[in-house]
Design an enzyme around this catalytic site. Structure first.
Site, mmCIF file in Angstrom:
data_model
loop_
_atom_site.group_PDB
_atom_site.id
_atom_site.type_symbol
_atom_site.label_atom_id
_atom_site.label_comp_id
_atom_site.label_asym_id
_atom_site.label_seq_id
_atom_site.Cartn_x
_atom_site.Cartn_y
_atom_site.Cartn_z
ATOM 1 N N LYS A 220 -6.587 -8.759 5.178
ATOM 2 C CA LYS A 220 -6.068 -7.971 4.052
ATOM 3 C C LYS A 220 -4.756 -8.605 3.589
ATOM 4 C CE LYS A 220 -5.726 -3.015 3.199
ATOM 5 N NZ LYS A 220 -5.376 -1.787 3.908
HETATM 6 C C1 E4P Z 1 -6.274 1.084 2.454
HETATM 7 O O1 E4P Z 1 -6.702 -0.035 2.396
HETATM 8 C C2 E4P Z 1 -4.926 1.449 1.981
HETATM 9 O O2 E4P Z 1 -3.962 0.792 2.735
HETATM 10 C C3 E4P Z 1 -4.765 2.940 2.051
HETATM 11 O O3 E4P Z 1 -5.928 3.552 1.500
HETATM 12 C C4 E4P Z 1 -3.515 3.465 1.392
HETATM 13 O O4 E4P Z 1 -3.584 4.870 1.377
HETATM 14 P P1 E4P Z 1 -2.309 5.816 1.104
HETATM 15 O O5 E4P Z 1 -1.923 5.671 -0.325
HETATM 16 O O6 E4P Z 1 -2.812 7.199 1.412
HETATM 17 O O7 E4P Z 1 -1.241 5.363 2.042
#
Ligand code: E4P
Length: 218
Positions: A88
């Site tokens: 990622k």
């Molecule tokens: C996933 O890949 C993201 O990091 C995550 O969904 C972020 O979510 P949040 O906005 O609830 O922190």
């Protein structure tokens, strides 16, 4: 549409996996910190455990470097943990460069922190396997997160981009349904909105009646 769970909590991952509908897991540094994972070895080990728990699923592991060379080195280490790992990478200039490098070298990526169609175009051009628009955070800023999913889906269809749209930052069961409708290929959600999809009062009322009536012929 694929279902990923957005957590580093092993109990929650197991619960979603046991439902038989799980296709992967996304994590981020905040989610890792939330379950108390500290230090490189513990982080690596936690990713390995998740991969072994969700067999055949795509497991996103996020880099914390922001410089091209460092992102590449960190991403190589993460990818070496397990074949299911997806590296990622944040939507920054060095991140785009690194995603292009990873793609050319057979390492799959998930482009994170995406908030606009322009960023989603760059992620696709860099060869990311997944692009992660953060729809909940967009809604928090009084913009429409689901609308962005629809816009990206339209652009990707017109351009023939193969990058999969991974709707992230999910806050409710309705978000999941709306993302499916808008053309998301994947939704990554905390456990609660996934379980919320089960709920309907008429199901509960109907089941109670069926079970009561069933007693009469037992
Ligand atoms: C996933 O890949 C993201 O990091 C995550 O969904 C972020 O979510 P949040 O906005 O609830 O922190």
């Amino acid at each position: 549409m694929k279902f990923f769970i957005d957590t580093a909590d092993l109990e929650q991952i197991k619960e979603a996996n046991d439902l038989g509908i799980l296709n992967g897991v996304t994590t981020n540094p905040s989610l890792m910190a939330k379950v108390g994972i500290k230090g490189e070895a513990a982080v690596m080990n936690h990713y390995k455990t998740i991969c072994e728990l969700v067999k055949d699923g795509d497991i996103s592991a996020e880099v914390v470097s922001t410089d091209f060379k460092e992102i590449v080195e960190e991403g190589k280490k993460l990818a070496a943990i397990h074949p299911q790992i997806i590296v990622k990478v944040p939507m920054i200039k060095d991140g785009v460069k690194a995603m292009h490098w990873f793609t050319a070298n057979g390492i799959k990526t998930n482009c994170t922190l995406v908030f606009s169609a322009g960023q989603a175009i760059l992620a696709a051009k860099a060869g990311a396997k997944y692009v992660s628009p953060f729809i909940g955070r967009i809604d928090d800023s009084n913009w429409d997160g689901v609308e962005l999913i629809a816009q990206i889906a339209n652009i990707y269809a017109i351009q023939g981009y193969e990058t999969e749209i991974l709707a992230a930052s999910i806050r409710s069961s309705l978000h999941i349904v709306k993302c499916a409708e808008a053309g998301a290929d994947v939704v990554t959600s905390p456990l609660e909105p996934i379980l919320g999809l089960l709920k309907h009062p008429l199901t509960d009322i109907g089941l109670a009646k069926f079970l009561a009536d069933a007693k009469s012929f037992k």
